[in-house]
Design a protein around this motif. Structure first.
Motif: not given
Length: 283
Positions: A228, A233, A236, A238-239, A246-248, A250, A283
């Motif tokens: 990560f 980013k 991206i 939201r995370i 991490y789950s991101c 996109t 982010i």
């Protein structure tokens, strides 16, 4: 545009709603958000039931608050807390509709009632929840409306009743020049029915996107913490911190597939995207 809300703001003591929305012809638009997010206020603005404190609301090429009775007849509505007295029969409702709406199509109405097994001589209070919901939609489409405004028309219904209502609405959209604005908590309805969605959270639009693009181009990147840190980013949205890292979220999953060989990206449903937009971190 059938509906245009331009820099609209409605202010209450403890809540403010800000909207920029456009509903073109031949479009089904989903309006999504938790209870209290502002969906009902948005519908009231479109119908001219309340006036914005700032901005303009135009519906059917006219300021919403200035629409004539004849123009309002071109809007069909379904609300959970509105409808005819349940002591009336459908036959009596037909008589009322003929007096209310110049273009009420009694033949179409009766055909749809027969098709969906809505009895004409029973009191509405004897109907099941599904029958009452179907009757509301049939009434909304039976007076040559150009625009439907539907507040949770499939809420609380079983799969069969929901599909019957959605099929009614698909048939309605076969006539060019019409549009639907629909709110729903059922993501499956949005995924397979709406052309685009607006998501309202705490009085603001946090997402406006074509439904197909959400399904095709949005995704959830799953990466350990060390990966990560190296991740670009730029795309991206939201995370969320997870046990594995991490789950991101996109909206450019192909960019990451092309530039990060072997990266894990899972396809998300509309409901999952919505949840991440609300509960995920910026982010």
């Amino acid at each position: 545009m059938l509906v245009q809300l331009d820099h609209v703001k409605k202010i209450y003591d403890d809540f403010a709603l800000e909207l920029n929305m456009q509903i073109p012809e031949n479009c089904v638009t989903g309006l999504i958000g938790a209870n209290g997010a502002g969906k009902s206020t948005a519908f009231k603005l479109m119908l001219g039931l309340i006036r914005p404190d700032y901005g303009t609301v135009n519906v059917l090429d006219r300021k919403a608050s200035d629409m004539t009775v004849m123009e309002k007849e071109k809007i069909g509505t379904v609300f959970s807390d509105s409808g005819f007295s349940e002591y009336l029969t459908v036959q009596q409702v037909i008589h009322i509709m003929k007096n209310f709406y110049t273009d009420f199509n009694e033949n179409l109405f009766q055909k749809q009632c027969e098709k969906l097994e809505i009895p004409l001589k029973k009191q509405i209070k004897e109907f099941s929840t599904g029958m009452k919901a179907k009757l509301k939609v049939i009434l909304a489409i039976s007076h040559d409306s150009k625009l439907l405004i539907l507040d949770e028309p499939t809420a609380g219904l079983d799969v069969i009743a929901r599909e019957e209502i959605l099929n009614l609405l698909r048939d309605y959209m076969d006539t060019p020049g019409r549009s639907i604005v629909i709110s729903s908590h059922i993501s499956g309805d949005l995924e397979h029915f709406c052309d685009d969605v607006y998501m309202i959270h705490n009085g603001k639009i946090v997402l406006h996107e074509e439904t197909d693009r959400i399904l095709d181009e949005y995704g959830f990147i799953k990466v350990p913490e060390q990966e990560f840190a190296k991740l670009d980013k730029e795309y991206i949205l939201r995370i969320k911190k997870e046990n594995f890292g991490y789950s991101c979220l996109t909206d450019q999953k192909n960019y990451y597939l092309e530039n990060y060989p072997g990266i894990v990206i899972e396809k998300g449903s509309v409901d999952e995207v919505i949840t991440m937009m609300v509960k995920g971190e910026s982010i």
